[in-house]
Scaffold this motif. Structure first.
Motif, short mmCIF file in Angstrom:
data_model
loop_
_atom_site.label_atom_id
_atom_site.label_comp_id
_atom_site.label_asym_id
_atom_site.label_seq_id
_atom_site.Cartn_x
_atom_site.Cartn_y
_atom_site.Cartn_z
N LEU A 77 0.86 -1.20 0.00
CA LEU A 77 0.00 0.00 0.00
C LEU A 77 0.89 1.24 0.00
O LEU A 77 2.07 1.16 0.35
CB LEU A 77 -0.94 0.01 1.20
N PRO A 78 0.35 2.40 -0.38
CA PRO A 78 1.19 3.61 -0.47
C PRO A 78 1.73 4.02 0.91
O PRO A 78 1.00 4.01 1.91
CB PRO A 78 0.23 4.67 -1.01
N LEU A 79 2.99 4.38 0.93
CA LEU A 79 3.64 4.87 2.15
C LEU A 79 3.99 6.35 2.04
O LEU A 79 4.24 6.99 3.07
CB LEU A 79 4.91 4.07 2.43
N LEU A 80 4.02 6.90 0.82
CA LEU A 80 4.50 8.26 0.59
C LEU A 80 3.49 9.05 -0.24
O LEU A 80 2.82 8.50 -1.12
CB LEU A 80 5.84 8.25 -0.15
N GLU A 81 3.42 10.35 0.05
CA GLU A 81 2.66 11.30 -0.77
C GLU A 81 3.60 12.42 -1.15
O GLU A 81 4.21 13.05 -0.28
CB GLU A 81 1.47 11.88 0.02
N ARG A 82 3.74 12.69 -2.44
CA ARG A 82 4.66 13.72 -2.90
C ARG A 82 3.93 15.05 -3.07
O ARG A 82 2.90 15.13 -3.73
CB ARG A 82 5.31 13.28 -4.21
N THR A 83 4.49 16.08 -2.43
CA THR A 83 3.94 17.45 -2.52
C THR A 83 5.07 18.38 -2.92
O THR A 83 5.84 18.83 -2.07
CB THR A 83 3.34 17.89 -1.16
N GLY A 84 5.19 18.64 -4.23
CA GLY A 84 6.30 19.45 -4.71
C GLY A 84 7.61 18.69 -4.54
O GLY A 84 7.72 17.52 -4.91
N ARG A 85 8.59 19.37 -3.93
CA ARG A 85 9.89 18.73 -3.71
C ARG A 85 9.91 17.87 -2.46
O ARG A 85 10.83 17.06 -2.28
CB ARG A 85 10.99 19.79 -3.61
N ARG A 86 8.94 18.05 -1.60
CA ARG A 86 8.92 17.31 -0.35
C ARG A 86 8.08 16.06 -0.47
O ARG A 86 7.23 15.95 -1.36
CB ARG A 86 8.40 18.18 0.80
N VAL A 87 8.34 15.13 0.42
CA VAL A 87 7.60 13.88 0.46
C VAL A 87 7.00 13.74 1.85
O VAL A 87 7.70 13.91 2.85
CB VAL A 87 8.52 12.68 0.15
N ARG A 88 5.72 13.46 1.91
CA ARG A 88 5.03 13.30 3.18
C ARG A 88 4.62 11.84 3.34
O ARG A 88 4.17 11.20 2.38
CB ARG A 88 3.81 14.21 3.23
N LEU A 89 4.78 11.33 4.54
CA LEU A 89 4.40 9.96 4.80
C LEU A 89 2.88 9.86 4.95
O LEU A 89 2.25 10.73 5.56
CB LEU A 89 5.07 9.42 6.06
N THR A 90 2.31 8.81 4.39
CA THR A 90 0.90 8.52 4.61
C THR A 90 0.73 8.01 6.03
O THR A 90 1.71 7.69 6.72
CB THR A 90 0.43 7.44 3.62
N PRO A 91 -0.50 7.93 6.54
CA PRO A 91 -0.70 7.34 7.88
C PRO A 91 -0.07 5.95 7.98
O PRO A 91 0.51 5.60 9.02
CB PRO A 91 -2.22 7.29 8.01
N ALA A 92 -0.16 5.15 6.92
CA ALA A 92 0.46 3.83 6.96
C ALA A 92 1.98 3.95 7.05
O ALA A 92 2.64 3.17 7.76
CB ALA A 92 0.07 3.03 5.72
N GLY A 93 2.54 4.93 6.34
CA GLY A 93 3.98 5.14 6.39
C GLY A 93 4.44 5.57 7.78
O GLY A 93 5.46 5.10 8.29
N GLN A 94 3.67 6.48 8.39
CA GLN A 94 4.02 6.93 9.74
C GLN A 94 3.93 5.77 10.73
O GLN A 94 4.79 5.64 11.63
CB GLN A 94 3.08 8.06 10.16
#
Length: 310
Positions: free
Chosen positions: A46-63
């Motif tokens: 399942l997705p662990l990352l969400e990309r927002t511009g140059r930064r990458v944010r962890l999904t709740p599952a990633g956290q």
């Protein structure tokens, strides 16, 4: 099965926020980090990352997975400690980070004792500002490090790291002896600092804990220091004070040696606390424990009374 090395990359991404920062810290290429994290996502299903511009944010599952990664990495450190204990006899490299005053005043005696007791151990010291220690420990560049914190710059909790107290030391305002008269006994710290609000100041370089300490102490006293010189080495700071170039806040270990009659030292109601930091789970490693014991034995007698809680 999730790969531990990829979990480590995910944890670093949670701390640093960008693929580029993770790559620079761990000596990988950004594309290699991205590829490994993509593989980890496939392993997780399942997705662990969400990309927002140059930064990458962890999904709740990633956290959530980062929390598990911290626990896994701590258990691996404990396992390495147990294996080292079972092997018996300390040998190999021990990578040590230390800040300059501790490197000069405490570390040499500790290393001498360590060499006598464990000749097979190879300690390797690198001067490192405490602000950079957490990343160096988590990335594996250091095994153990001396770090400090000030009353006005408390140590932030660093996930994945643990620390043990070593000693505390007093702080002093260093001012030219030919300047303003010495404050009478009992004057509060804020008044001592405010008496020099119009003087030029000497601070450490920006980005260091020592610089933040001086800035915040002065701000708490009601003014922003007018900085003339930015110097990290306390012997040089005191030489500049003696030359009438400004005033500075210095720790007890920074004023050891013969007293300079050109410098007046006023003790402040501040402390610098020094701890021994290491990766969570590594405190029982024989090499880390042996170095910690040698350090405690090497603490100067004038600081022995500052051990433990206030």
């Amino acid at each position: 099965m999730l790969d531990v090395r990829r979990l480590r990359l995910l944890r670093e991404l949670a701390r640093r926020g960008t693929i580029a920062a993770v790559a620079e810290a761990l000596a990988f290429s950004p594309s290699a980090v991205s590829q490994q994290l993509a593989v980890l996502e496939r392993e997780a299903g399942l997705p662990l990352l969400e990309r927002t511009g140059r930064r990458v944010r962890l999904t709740p599952a990633g956290q959530h997975l980062v929390g598990h990664a911290e626990a896994v990495l701590e258990r691996l450190e404990q396992a390495e400690s147990d294996l080292a204990e079972a092997r018996g006899g300390l040998a190999g490299a021990l990578r040590i980070g230390a800040f300059p005053t501790a490197t000069r005043a405490i570390v040499p005696a500790a290393l001498s004792a360590l060499a006598r007791r464990h000749p097979g151990l190879e300690p390797m010291v690198r001067e490192t500002d405490p602000a950079a220690v957490a990343h160096a420990l988590r990335s594996g560049d250091l095994d153990v490090a001396l770090v400090h914190a000030y009353d006005f710059v408390p140590a932030a909790r660093e996930p994945g790291l643990a620390a043990e107290p070593l000693y505390r030391e007093a702080m002093y305002l260093a001012a030219p002896a030919a300047g303003a008269p010495e404050p009478p006994p009992g004057v509060d710290q804020g008044a001592v600092l405010r008496a020099h609000a119009e003087d030029p100041w000497i601070t450490a370089t920006p980005g260091t804990l020592c610089h933040a300490m001086t800035e915040r102490a002065c701000q708490a006293a009601g003014f922003t220091p007018r900085v003339r010189h930015r110097v990290d080495e306390f012997a040089t700071v005191l030489a500049l004070v003696a030359a009438g170039q400004g005033v500075a806040v210095v720790p007890q270990l920074g004023v050891t040696g013969p007293a300079d009659p050109a410098v007046r030292l006023t003790r402040l109601r501040m402390r610098r606390r020094t701890n021994l930091a290491f990766r969570s789970g590594a405190g029982a490693h024989p090499a880390v424990a042996a170095f910690g014991a040698a350090l405690r034995a090497a603490v100067p007698p004038e600081l022995a009374g500052f051990r433990g809680p206030e």
